[in-house]
Each structure stands twice: as structure tokens, then as C-alpha cells.
Design a protein around this motif. Structure first.
Motif, mmCIF file in Angstrom:
data_model
loop_
_atom_site.group_PDB
_atom_site.id
_atom_site.type_symbol
_atom_site.label_atom_id
_atom_site.label_comp_id
_atom_site.label_asym_id
_atom_site.label_seq_id
_atom_site.Cartn_x
_atom_site.Cartn_y
_atom_site.Cartn_z
ATOM 1 N N ALA A 93 0.835 -1.204 0.000
ATOM 2 C CA ALA A 93 0.000 0.000 0.000
ATOM 3 C C ALA A 93 0.869 1.253 0.000
ATOM 4 C CB ALA A 93 -0.929 -0.001 1.208
ATOM 5 N N GLU A 94 1.916 1.246 0.795
ATOM 6 C CA GLU A 94 2.799 2.412 0.868
ATOM 7 C C GLU A 94 3.505 2.651 -0.473
ATOM 8 O OE1 GLU A 94 5.254 1.319 4.140
ATOM 9 O OE2 GLU A 94 3.829 2.048 5.667
ATOM 10 N N ALA A 95 3.915 1.575 -1.134
ATOM 11 C CA ALA A 95 4.566 1.712 -2.442
ATOM 12 C C ALA A 95 3.586 2.228 -3.480
ATOM 13 C CB ALA A 95 5.145 0.368 -2.876
ATOM 14 N N PHE A 96 2.354 1.738 -3.433
ATOM 15 C CA PHE A 96 1.337 2.191 -4.380
ATOM 16 C C PHE A 96 1.009 3.663 -4.141
ATOM 17 C CE2 PHE A 96 -2.872 2.739 -6.212
ATOM 18 C CZ PHE A 96 -2.768 2.029 -7.400
ATOM 19 N N LYS A 101 1.093 9.442 -5.759
ATOM 20 C CA LYS A 101 1.484 10.835 -5.504
ATOM 21 C C LYS A 101 2.449 11.328 -6.576
ATOM 22 C CE LYS A 101 0.643 11.185 -0.548
ATOM 23 N NZ LYS A 101 1.221 11.537 0.776
ATOM 24 N N ALA A 102 3.379 10.469 -6.974
ATOM 25 C CA ALA A 102 4.338 10.855 -8.008
ATOM 26 C C ALA A 102 3.661 11.124 -9.345
ATOM 27 C CB ALA A 102 5.389 9.765 -8.168
ATOM 28 N N LEU A 103 2.511 10.490 -9.559
ATOM 29 C CA LEU A 103 1.788 10.641 -10.820
ATOM 30 C C LEU A 103 0.713 11.722 -10.755
ATOM 31 C CD1 LEU A 103 1.504 6.868 -11.789
ATOM 32 C CD2 LEU A 103 3.001 8.585 -12.810
ATOM 33 N N ASN A 115 -6.717 0.860 2.884
ATOM 34 C CA ASN A 115 -6.893 1.136 1.457
ATOM 35 C C ASN A 115 -6.118 2.378 1.039
ATOM 36 O OD1 ASN A 115 -9.051 -0.889 1.137
ATOM 37 N ND2 ASN A 115 -10.322 0.554 2.296
ATOM 38 N N VAL A 116 -5.607 2.362 -0.193
ATOM 39 C CA VAL A 116 -5.022 3.564 -0.773
ATOM 40 C C VAL A 116 -6.116 4.259 -1.582
ATOM 41 C CG1 VAL A 116 -3.166 4.529 -2.155
ATOM 42 C CG2 VAL A 116 -2.820 2.365 -0.947
ATOM 43 N N VAL A 117 -6.369 5.519 -1.273
ATOM 44 C CA VAL A 117 -7.498 6.248 -1.867
ATOM 45 C C VAL A 117 -7.030 7.587 -2.411
ATOM 46 C CG1 VAL A 117 -9.806 7.188 -1.451
ATOM 47 C CG2 VAL A 117 -9.022 5.180 -0.157
ATOM 48 N N GLY A 118 -7.382 7.873 -3.650
ATOM 49 C CA GLY A 118 -7.065 9.164 -4.238
ATOM 50 C C GLY A 118 -8.165 9.604 -5.189
ATOM 51 N N LEU A 173 -3.748 6.751 -14.571
ATOM 52 C CA LEU A 173 -3.522 8.014 -13.888
ATOM 53 C C LEU A 173 -2.443 8.828 -14.596
ATOM 54 C CD1 LEU A 173 -4.199 9.808 -11.475
ATOM 55 C CD2 LEU A 173 -2.538 8.495 -10.133
ATOM 56 N N LYS A 174 -1.387 8.174 -14.993
ATOM 57 C CA LYS A 174 -0.285 8.851 -15.679
ATOM 58 C C LYS A 174 -0.731 9.464 -17.002
ATOM 59 C CE LYS A 174 4.424 8.043 -17.471
ATOM 60 N NZ LYS A 174 4.455 9.369 -18.023
#
Length: 454
Positions: A93-96, A101-103, A115-118, A173-174
């Protein structure tokens, strides 16, 4: 290259074909049809996708998906090599999250459930569509998850299910951000926990508990081109524990009941339970254990039961029969020795709600229309996935593929052939864009729903 929207029209299903479908319905497997594919889609769906597929900006976007393929495969390898057993998904999750964020999703976060949420916002007043893939795999900690390349395939446990879906979300996303594509509706990007095994859909349950304004869901899972999951098979899982006083196999014989004998009676009775073939309803005693030694009348025994159905009412009826069979078995074992010292208790350890997205709903028609544009016939199928949760709320949800040919799900030999896998990523992205709309190109097709109350 996308095909002309004229390719969408094809002959209606004949009544005889429909009759044959429903006659065989109860015997279907995971990858057979659970509903006839509509012969045509609504005019507004057809028009919107014609606009999408003809727009130069969308063709440029799809070219970008292709161009991003090799980089996306590197994301796939990187994420696969971060083990993510159920309940231990945090490192992945942390890597994702770092990649999101980088994208460009600077406000993305890990929620309380893991969960990773954006949120990628649209122009405003459009629908909110959840796009997701799950972080967890079935493999325990310590499994060798190093990606190995041979025979033109990538081999590693979990590389297809569902790490490929995660890498496709990042690619979307990218390219959306690089090409400054502005959607009408909002896209809620989620990499969720708890889809596999006794994760019990905890991640997706938390998403729909905390986000009451989601209008629909498109989930990514390994799936053949053209397959659209529209039915969520419900399941309940129980751990049943039998308890008795126990005793010496010779000295206490006739004085105390055996927990294992009582469990055996229960299993025999469960095996006689009848279930309907349609809606498909199944059960199994999956694991058993107990006892202390070969010469001891067992003081304890335990078993785990899995009950599934394509219809919640049928599942509950089967569950009722199975729990009654356990009670009857305990009573019979006690009566056998004229005692009341054997007991059984049950604990619900798995609860996956079920549901169905109608085949004539906009979200399904969007997937059908996109499949047609890419030259694929649509197969409407069922299964147990993250989509079960929104379906149980009546929220339209589907599961589609992200590209690539996968084999060996849930096996150490799992692999994926990513040759031309970008085509699947294009196809599923077009489905998503049709639903949320693209500013200046096409309207949002997904209807907005009233915000749910907790």
C-alpha cells in the motif's frame, strides 16, 4: 485501432437460444454466461462512445496507454515483488501510494482500513466512479514473489491477481494527467485491502461505509477480453466448534460423547442437504480438526463450512438447514450415550454479500459498447469479487480485465503474458471514460444517485 460504432449492431437472440440459456443456467461455471448479452445498447450510449472513439484527443490518449506499456510493466514487477498477504498489505500500500502521488494525486492517502485512496476530480456536477484493484494476494508471508521471465511470460505468485490491475490504474492516472484529459465526473482511484480469503471484503466494505456518494464501480481483475462480471455470488463461512468432557478411549467409553463423532454425524447430515441448481447454491465442509490422541475420546473438534449462492435468499435457506443439521447431530450424539455434555457453537468468519448489476444498466452497456469498439464479444459472468459490496447496496458495479493473458491464479505457478496487454488497458479505460464523460468530447453516462445515509 477502434472499430466503427456500426459494428455494435448484431442480430437479436432468438427465443430458442434464450430458452436453451435458461435451461442450462444452473450448470454454469465461473466463466460461462449468467445472463444474455443485450443485442444492442441504448442510443445515448452508442452516441457517446461514437464521439469518444472518433475524438483525436482520445486517440492520442490511447496511444499514450500503448506508449506507457513498458513503464507500466516495471510498476507491475515492482509491486509484485512486495508481498501482500491478507491483513499484511501495508508495505505494498505504501509503495502504491508513493506512485500515485508521483503521478499527480498529491492528496492520496491510506485510510484507516489500509486502502489507498485518491480522488481525481472532474469538472463538477458529474457522477463519482470508483475504479479499483485489490492489494492483497492469497500467498502467505515468506512466499518467493521474485518475478521471473521465461517463455515470453512473467512468472510470480500474485502477478496477475491482482497486481496487474494495480499497475493499470497507475498507467491510467499517468496518461490522463500527462495528456491533461479533464473528465466530467470524478474518478476515485482505490487500491483496496481484504479481497482474498478471510479478508472478507473488508477494504471495499470500508470504502462504501466512508464514501456515501459513489455512483458506480469498475473493478479490475484478471479476466479474458470481453468478459464483464455482473453477478456477485454471496457467501457465508462458519467455524463450528464441538466441545465435550473427553476421556480415555477404554475407561470412559459409554460415559462421555466424542466431539469428533458428533462432528462426523453433523458432516454426514450436511452432506444430505439439497440445494437448488438455479440459482446456483453450494456448500462444503472445507477443513476439519480436533482430538488429542488416538486413544482419547475427543474433547474438542472443529470444522469450517463454506456456503455460496447467486441468490441471498437461497443462501440463507441453505445456511438454516446446515445449522439445523449440526444441532440435530449434537442431540443424537448425546442421546447415543444418554448424556447432555456435548455442545456445538458456531462463529461467522466470512460474510460476502451478493447482488447483481442488471444487464441493461448503463454501466454494463458501456462495457459492452467498448468491447465492441475493440472487436470483442461480451460475455456476462458471475463470481465473488469486490463488486459484491456495491451490488449489495444496489449500486451499479462491474469487474473487467486490464489486459494480458493470465494463468495459474492462486498457484505458485501464476503467470501473465503481457504481450499487447496495453490493448486491454485501452479497452477498460474507454469503458471508464464513457461512464464519467470527457469535457468537450462526450457526456457522462453514469447517472448520479442520491447520497446514501449511514
Amino acid at each position: 485501432m477502434l472499430r466503427s460504432p456500426r459494428a455494435l449492431r448484431f442480430a437479436p437472440l432468438a427465443p430458442l437460444v434464450l430458452a436453451m440459456f435458461f435451461a442450462a443456467h444452473g450448470a454454469r461455471a465461473q466463466n460461462t454466461a449468467v445472463a444474455p448479452t443485450p443485442a444492442q445498447v441504448a442510443p445515448e450510449v452508442d452516441k457517446a462512445f461514437a464521439q469518444l472513439t472518433a475524438a483525436p484527443s482520445i486517440q492520442k490518449l490511447l496511444d499514450a496507454v500503448k506508449a506507457d506499456h513498458e513503464r507500466s510493466v516495471e510498476d507491475l514487477k515492482m509491486l509484485t515483488e512486495i508481498e501482500a498477504p491478507p491483513f499484511k498489505e501495508q508495505k505494498r500500500a505504501e509503495a502504491f501510494l508513493a506512485r500515485m502521488k508521483a503521478l499527480g494525486l498529491s492528496d492520496a492517502r491510506i485510510d484507516a482500513e489500509g486502502n489507498v485512496v485518491g480522488l481525481r476530480k472532474g469538472t463538477g456536477n458529474g457522477p463519482k466512479l470508483l475504479v479499483s484493484a485489490h492489494l492483497d494476494t492469497v500467498f502467505p508471508a515468506g512466499t518467493d514473489v521474485k518475478v521471473k521471465e521465461r517463455d515470453g511470460k512473467l512468472h510470480a505468485p500474485g502477478i496477475a491477481d491482482d497486481t496487474r490491475g494495480l499497475s493499470v490504474l497507475l498507467s491510467w492516472l499517468k496518461v490522463l494527467n500527462d495528456n491533461k484529459v479533464q473528465t466530467v465526473g470524478d474518478l476515485l482511484f482505490v487500491a483496496n485491502v481484504g479481497e482474498e480469503e478471510l479478508g472478507n471484503l473488508r477494504g471495499m466494505k470500508a470504502i462504501f461505509r466512508d464514501h456515501l456518494d459513489i455512483d458506480g464501480m469498475v473493478g479490475l481483475e484478471p479476466s479474458p477480453d470481453g468478459n464483464v462480471l455482473v453477478l456477485g455470488t454471496a457467501s457465508h463461512r462458519y467455524e463450528v466448534t464441538f466441545k465435550g468432557p473427553g476421556g480415555h478411549s477404554f475407561a470412559a467409553f459409554g460415559q462421555v460423547p466424542s466431539a469428533i463423532h458428533g462432528m462426523g454425524r453433523a458432516i454426514a447430515k450436511i452432506a444430505e442437504v439439497r440445494t437448488p441448481s438455479f440459482p446456483k447454491t453450494t456448500f462444503t465442509v472445507g477443513t476439519v480438526g480436533g482430538g488429542t490422541s488416538v486413544n482419547t475420546i475427543a474433547p474438542d473438534a472443529r470444522m469450517a463450512i463454506d456456503i455460496r449462492s447467486d441468490d441471498m435468499a437461497s443462501l440463507l435457506e441453505t445456511e438454516k438447514k446446515i445449522l439445523a443439521a449440526i444441532d440435530e447431530a449434537v442431540a443424537e450424539e448425546n442421546k447415543r450415550w444418554n448424556v447432555t455434555t456435548l455442545s456445538a457453537s458456531n462463529k461467522l468468519i466470512g460474510d460476502r454479500p451478493g447482488g447483481r448489476t442488471p444487464s441493461d444498466s448503463v454501466i454494463v452497456e458501456a462495457a459492452i459498447r467498448s468491447n465492441t469498439a475493440f472487436g470483442h464479444k461480451t460475455l456476462l459472468r458471475g463470481g465473488s469479487t469486490d463488486a459484491n459490496v456495491p451490488m449489495s447496496y444496489g449500486i451499479p458495479a462491474i469487474i473487467i480485465g486490464g489486459g494480458g493473458k493470465s494463468t495459474g491464479f492462486h498457484a505458485l505457478s501464476e503467470s501473465i503474458d503481457v504481450t499487447d496487454a496495453w490493448k486491454g488497458a485501452q479497452n477498460s479505460l474507454v469503458t471508464v471514460l464513457g461512464l464519467v464523460g470527457v469535457q468537450g468530447v462526450s457526456p457522462a453516462l453514469l447517472p448520479k444517485r442520491a447520497v446514501r445515509t449511514k
